[in-house]
Write a protein that holds these residues in place. Sequence first.
Motif, PDB file in Angstrom:
ATOM      1  N   LEU A 137       0.863  -1.176   0.000  1.00 33.82           N
ATOM      2  CA  LEU A 137       0.000   0.000   0.000  1.00 33.82           C
ATOM      3  C   LEU A 137       0.904   1.232   0.000  1.00 33.82           C
ATOM      4  O   LEU A 137       1.557   1.534   0.993  1.00 33.82           O
ATOM      5  CB  LEU A 137      -0.897   0.019   1.246  1.00 33.82           C
ATOM      6  CG  LEU A 137      -2.243  -0.697   1.160  1.00 33.82           C
ATOM      7  CD1 LEU A 137      -2.056  -2.176   0.878  1.00 33.82           C
ATOM      8  CD2 LEU A 137      -3.045  -0.503   2.442  1.00 33.82           C
ATOM      9  N   PRO A 138       0.978   1.952  -1.128  1.00 30.04           N
ATOM     10  CA  PRO A 138       1.883   3.120  -1.213  1.00 30.04           C
ATOM     11  C   PRO A 138       1.294   4.339  -0.529  1.00 30.04           C
ATOM     12  O   PRO A 138       0.223   4.282   0.085  1.00 30.04           O
ATOM     13  CB  PRO A 138       2.021   3.320  -2.724  1.00 30.04           C
ATOM     14  CG  PRO A 138       0.748   2.790  -3.289  1.00 30.04           C
ATOM     15  CD  PRO A 138       0.295   1.668  -2.386  1.00 30.04           C
ATOM     16  N   GLY A 139       1.996   5.451  -0.657  1.00 32.51           N
ATOM     17  CA  GLY A 139       1.584   6.683  -0.014  1.00 32.51           C
ATOM     18  C   GLY A 139       0.321   7.263  -0.609  1.00 32.51           C
ATOM     19  O   GLY A 139      -0.134   6.871  -1.688  1.00 32.51           O
ATOM     20  N   SER A 140      -0.259   8.221   0.111  1.00 30.12           N
ATOM     21  CA  SER A 140      -1.480   8.889  -0.330  1.00 30.12           C
ATOM     22  C   SER A 140      -1.419  10.346   0.098  1.00 30.12           C
ATOM     23  O   SER A 140      -0.950  10.665   1.184  1.00 30.12           O
ATOM     24  CB  SER A 140      -2.709   8.226   0.297  1.00 30.12           C
ATOM     25  OG  SER A 140      -3.863   9.015   0.097  1.00 30.12           O
ATOM     26  N   LYS A 141      -1.930  11.245  -0.756  1.00 26.11           N
ATOM     27  CA  LYS A 141      -2.010  12.655  -0.385  1.00 26.11           C
ATOM     28  C   LYS A 141      -3.193  12.923   0.524  1.00 26.11           C
ATOM     29  O   LYS A 141      -3.197  13.895   1.274  1.00 26.11           O
ATOM     30  CB  LYS A 141      -2.102  13.541  -1.641  1.00 26.11           C
ATOM     31  CG  LYS A 141      -1.967  15.016  -1.333  1.00 26.11           C
ATOM     32  CD  LYS A 141      -0.578  15.319  -0.773  1.00 26.11           C
ATOM     33  CE  LYS A 141      -0.475  16.702  -0.193  1.00 26.11           C
ATOM     34  NZ  LYS A 141      -1.130  16.856   1.122  1.00 26.11           N
ATOM     35  N   SER A 142      -4.222  12.050   0.468  1.00 27.38           N
ATOM     36  CA  SER A 142      -5.394  12.195   1.324  1.00 27.38           C
ATOM     37  C   SER A 142      -5.767  10.801   1.830  1.00 27.38           C
ATOM     38  O   SER A 142      -6.537  10.084   1.192  1.00 27.38           O
ATOM     39  CB  SER A 142      -6.563  12.830   0.573  1.00 27.38           C
ATOM     40  OG  SER A 142      -6.255  14.154   0.187  1.00 27.38           O
ATOM     41  N   THR A 143      -5.216  10.447   2.980  1.00 28.91           N
ATOM     42  CA  THR A 143      -5.346   9.082   3.477  1.00 28.91           C
ATOM     43  C   THR A 143      -6.803   8.681   3.683  1.00 28.91           C
ATOM     44  O   THR A 143      -7.223   7.592   3.281  1.00 28.91           O
ATOM     45  CB  THR A 143      -4.581   8.936   4.806  1.00 28.91           C
ATOM     46  OG1 THR A 143      -3.203   9.232   4.591  1.00 28.91           O
ATOM     47  CG2 THR A 143      -4.705   7.523   5.350  1.00 28.91           C
ATOM     48  N   ILE A 144      -7.601   9.532   4.311  1.00 28.21           N
ATOM     49  CA  ILE A 144      -8.981   9.168   4.615  1.00 28.21           C
ATOM     50  C   ILE A 144      -9.792   8.964   3.343  1.00 28.21           C
ATOM     51  O   ILE A 144     -10.531   7.980   3.208  1.00 28.21           O
ATOM     52  CB  ILE A 144      -9.628  10.231   5.525  1.00 28.21           C
ATOM     53  CG1 ILE A 144      -8.984  10.181   6.922  1.00 28.21           C
ATOM     54  CG2 ILE A 144     -11.129  10.020   5.630  1.00 28.21           C
ATOM     55  CD1 ILE A 144      -9.511  11.216   7.895  1.00 28.21           C
TER      56      ILE A 144
END
Length: 484
Positions: free
Chosen positions: A297-304
């Motif tokens: 699971l890579p990074g996210s700019k908006s996790t929610i």
Amino acid sequence: MTRTIMLQGTGSDVGKTILVAGLCRLAANRGLKVAPFKPQNMSNNAAVSDDGGEIGRAQWLQAMASRTPSSVHMNPVLLKPQSETGSQIIVQGKVFGQAKGRDYQRLKPHLLGAVLESFETVCMGQDLVVVEGAGSPAEINLRAGDIANMGFATHAGVPVVLVGDIDRGGVIASLVGTHTILPDEDRSQIVGYIINKFRGDVSLFDDGLSAIAQFTGWPCFGVIPWLKAAARLPAEDSVVLERLARGTGGALKVAVPVLSRIANFDDLDPLAAEPEVDLVYVRAGDPWPADAGLVVLPGSKSTIADLEEFRSHGWDRDLQMHIRRGGRVIGICGGYQMLGRSVADPLGLEGTPRAVEGLGLLDVETVMAAEKTVRNSRAHSLEHDVPLSGYEIHLGVTEGADTARAPITIDGRPDGARSADGRVIGTYLHGLFASDEYRRKLLSSFGIESGSQSYRGLVDEALDELATELEGRLSRDWLETLLG
């Protein structure tokens, strides 16, 4: 005096980033002091510069191509999309604020001073600065207050070379149309053009070159073939994910869910470069690969928002099945946050203040915090007892019982969490897989032998290959004028 040139495109994704990187490496190989510059970038693939701020990953790569330390001034304005209409704004490496598209258009003229200041800083002590535009200068509806293309070029007095992508079709119309639609001041900045991504016999395009010359009067500085080395370089933004292969048949299948706000997905590039790894990007509607040994699971700019999207696809159930089959999971940054029991955003940093249930694979909870962590880091894998290097860019503090089994240390402090059975881990360290010793140990734990060459060495070789190709394809007279 510093020589300058700016590459602008007839549209997005025409290959400007790669051409700038190739020109920078070509100049560096000739012994010149060269640096890249991009006034404004829009990408969630960010890097931490050597002077400690956020810049586009592409400018970090171009600095590597230039063999010079990266700086926040190489990309003074970075827009990191958080939604369909709004972005976080990074100015000279630091968070400046957030704005929706219309609001940002009004803000742009106030950022020109910072852009010109950074450009002057980058130019100091350099023989050559190669500038990359964004989008297209023909977007005349955005010309007022522009800082990314002709607005910058005319203020800074930088000559422009226009890049057209022949692979997508309509390249003659794109170049001629750009010439037609530009106002005189902007048109006068253009000194020539390059045709990029050509396939086949170049002589078949001779009549096309004549037609472009007839309509525009611009000289052609080269017809560049499809550059195979570009595939071995980190991608600038998520548009390339639509073209990435859905598996290559390697012995270890690694599944990567593609979410709308995916960030820093170039973390996966070192795995993709491994001949025995079958990296599968799972998109909405795709079947989840039941035979995957590892899910990342890579990074996210908006996790929610991405966590909610993950559930909407039913991937939470697929991930649970993956675990029950004995599979393993690694979450990086936003992906790590999703793996916990909950994610809370009490300040509304990602939108409306709220808290949501996580995937529950790690006994941790995350609370978004106003202070952003941005730093290059030296780390150590406690799991495999090997050194690591990477960077951190994140909001949020993650705590819970599973952090007592931290998989790594960053600058001597524990980071991340690991499940009791050791099959699920999370960390805030980007660049994990680029650490060669760690990648070899990880693959060995799946019974896979890693290739012998370093990932950074592969990227460096690709940059040299680009430089060689450009030197043979670009106009010799133009190159000698540019490189002195």
